[in-house]
Write a protein that holds these residues in place. Structure first.
Motif, PDB file in Angstrom:
ATOM      1  N   GLY A   1      60.240  78.611  75.142  1.00 41.18           N
ATOM      2  CA  GLY A   1      60.848  79.425  74.226  1.00 41.18           C
ATOM      3  C   GLY A   1      60.783  80.880  74.963  1.00 41.18           C
ATOM      4  O   GLY A   1      61.516  81.619  74.969  1.00 41.18           O
TER       5      GLY A   1
ATOM      6  N   GLU B   1      61.217  88.390  64.689  1.00 40.01           N
ATOM      7  CA  GLU B   1      60.697  87.029  64.521  1.00 40.01           C
ATOM      8  C   GLU B   1      60.825  86.544  63.051  1.00 40.01           C
ATOM      9  O   GLU B   1      61.331  87.421  62.271  1.00 40.01           O
TER      10      GLU B   1
ATOM     11  N   ASN C   1      64.086  83.233  75.320  1.00 40.95           N
ATOM     12  CA  ASN C   1      63.936  84.570  74.793  1.00 40.95           C
ATOM     13  C   ASN C   1      64.607  85.600  75.763  1.00 40.95           C
ATOM     14  O   ASN C   1      65.556  86.393  75.856  1.00 40.95           O
TER      15      ASN C   1
ATOM     16  N   ILE D   1      66.749  81.574  68.204  1.00 40.48           N
ATOM     17  CA  ILE D   1      65.969  81.422  69.490  1.00 40.48           C
ATOM     18  C   ILE D   1      64.604  80.678  68.851  1.00 40.48           C
ATOM     19  O   ILE D   1      63.982  81.123  67.714  1.00 40.48           O
ATOM     20  N   SER D   2      64.144  79.531  69.671  1.00 46.93           N
ATOM     21  CA  SER D   2      63.046  78.968  68.944  1.00 46.93           C
ATOM     22  C   SER D   2      62.529  78.433  70.360  1.00 46.93           C
ATOM     23  O   SER D   2      62.737  78.161  71.410  1.00 46.93           O
TER      24      SER D   2
ATOM     25  N   ILE E   1      60.012  88.741  73.571  1.00 49.12           N
ATOM     26  CA  ILE E   1      61.210  89.654  73.217  1.00 49.12           C
ATOM     27  C   ILE E   1      61.263  90.918  73.872  1.00 49.12           C
ATOM     28  O   ILE E   1      62.416  91.515  74.210  1.00 49.12           O
TER      29      ILE E   1
ATOM     30  N   ASP F   1      64.046  84.908  66.268  1.00 49.64           N
ATOM     31  CA  ASP F   1      63.028  84.170  67.169  1.00 49.64           C
ATOM     32  C   ASP F   1      62.131  83.509  65.947  1.00 49.64           C
ATOM     33  O   ASP F   1      61.364  84.288  65.503  1.00 49.64           O
TER      34      ASP F   1
END
Ligand SMILES: Cc1ncc(COP(=O)(O)O)c(C=O)c1O
Length: 376
Positions: free
Chosen positions: A100, A166, A104, A224-225, A128, A195
């Motif tokens: 992950g 997030e 990012n 995004i994960s 991030i 995220d």
């Protein structure tokens, strides 16, 4: 007099870290379901991000490694997983990265360019923050979940504007104000990036994540994960329109210049997605209520409705002592300090998982009650 070595500055730097109670050291552990063994001591594990606690399936290590996905590492299993993940996020396409963190780095730096503006929540995850540094865009940090501040900062002129947040904040357990964020984004034609490492697979219908939970699933432009938390597997991914995914394949350095995630992990993710996640999710929801209500009854301030429950202590040294005390009493909950959280906001970060039984939570609460009398 001992002669100076050219790496002596490293000792000085480490000493400074120790002086401020921010020194970290690795410890070897053996984590197995609800327990973790540290230094031969078996403890209840309140630090796992395997929130759903899906029973482990056997994995076949067909091939350990090949090369980058753009060379010979793109095993057939990726096609299946990316199809499932696209559907899971109701997006045209998706792309799996090794982690992950790398998703990012890769996606944010690929999609933003010089002349663009990135608006990023001040509590966003380190990956991030690093991704923003890698991008050539101007980065503007807005106060945590402060919609007035975001609105003001959105007034700046830019070619493309991105809002990055997030879904569930990893160290606070609170939800991003996605309804207001997506409304502001619509007004200002800003692109929304989320995220959802901690919300994905854990909340929302069928574990679709925080945007689904807050009914804004269709308003998110780029997801995004991580596959390493709620799903309890390994890897990261992005999901979006097909052209965004194509751009990531062509521009993400953390995708192009690294080896592909081994296919047995891709297959492991597929198996977990197909498992009975709903049953585990219900168990997790029950556990969150039992633990958070219990902590509140003791006297702790619980400002979270999710599986991440921070117990804010403030002072770093005290937080370490609190963590040690819990360990001495059979419970592992890691103290979190600067720079993961702001200075003087040290905390115990409890993650609730579906691995915990009712009796495990009762035992945890007894320990926290004892600790409350000792420390508060
Ligand atoms: C919000 C957030 N994003 C991304 C990541 C990185 O995910 P991964 O562990 O898959 O690299 C984490 C990990 O802790 C996280 O908390």
């Amino acid at each position: 007099m001992a002669s100076k070595h050219k790496l002596d500055f490293v000792d000085a730097e480490l000493e400074k870290i120790k002086q401020t109670n921010l020194y970290r050291k690795l410890r070897y552990v053996n984590a197995n379901k609800v327990y973790i063994t540290i230094n031969g001591k078996k403890l209840l594990n309140l630090c796992s991000n395997d929130y759903l606690g899906i029973a482990t399936t056997k994995i076949q290590t067909k091939q350990l490694q090949s090369s980058s996905r753009l060379v010979s590492g793109n095993d057939e299993s990726y096609k299946k997983l990316e199809k499932v993940l696209s559907k899971h996020k109701s997006q045209q396409n998706s792309l799996v990265y090794p982690t992950g963190y790398m998703a990012n780095l890769g996606a944010i730096s690929a999609i933003s360019n010089k002349g663009d503006l990135i608006l990023s929540d001040e509590l966003n995850h380190a990956s991030i923050i690093e991704a923003c540094k890698l991008s050539n865009a101007k980065v503007s940090i807005y106060k945590h979940n402060d919609m007035g501040d975001l609105q003001n900062k959105l007034k700046q002129k830019a070619k493309n504007k991105f809002i990055i947040t997030e879904g569930i904040f990893s160290m606070d357990g609170d939800l991003s104000h996605l309804k207001q964020i997506t409304e502001l984004a619509e007004k200002k034609k800003a692109i929304t990036i989320i995220d959802d490492a901690h919300g994905d697979f854990s909340i929302g219908k069928d574990g679709k994540g925080t945007p689904d939970h807050l009914n804004v699933e269709k308003k998110i432009d780029l997801y995004i994960s991580s596959l390493s938390k709620g799903l309890g597997s390994f890897g990261g991914y992005v999901a979006s329109q097909s052209n965004v995914i194509d751009l990531c394949i062509n521009k993400s350095k953390s995708f192009i210049y690294t080896s592909a995630l081994p296919s047995f992990l891709v297959e492991h993710s597929l198996k977990r997605i197909e498992s009975n996640r709903e049953k585990q999710k219900k168990k997790l929801e029950k556990n969150i209520i039992q633990l958070s209500k219990g902590l509140e009854n003791i006297g702790y301030e619980v400002n979270s409705e999710t599986h991440i429950i921070p117990i804010i202590i403030g002072n770093e040294k005290l937080a370490m002592e609190f963590g040690e005390y819990l360990m001495d009493n059979g419970v592992f909950a890691q103290p979190i300090r600067y720079p993961t959280v702001p200075k003087n906001k040290a905390r115990l970060r409890i993650s609730v998982t579906a691995w915990l039984s009712k009796a495990d939570i009762e035992k945890t609460l007894l320990v926290f009650e004892k600790a409350y009398r000792e420390f508060w």
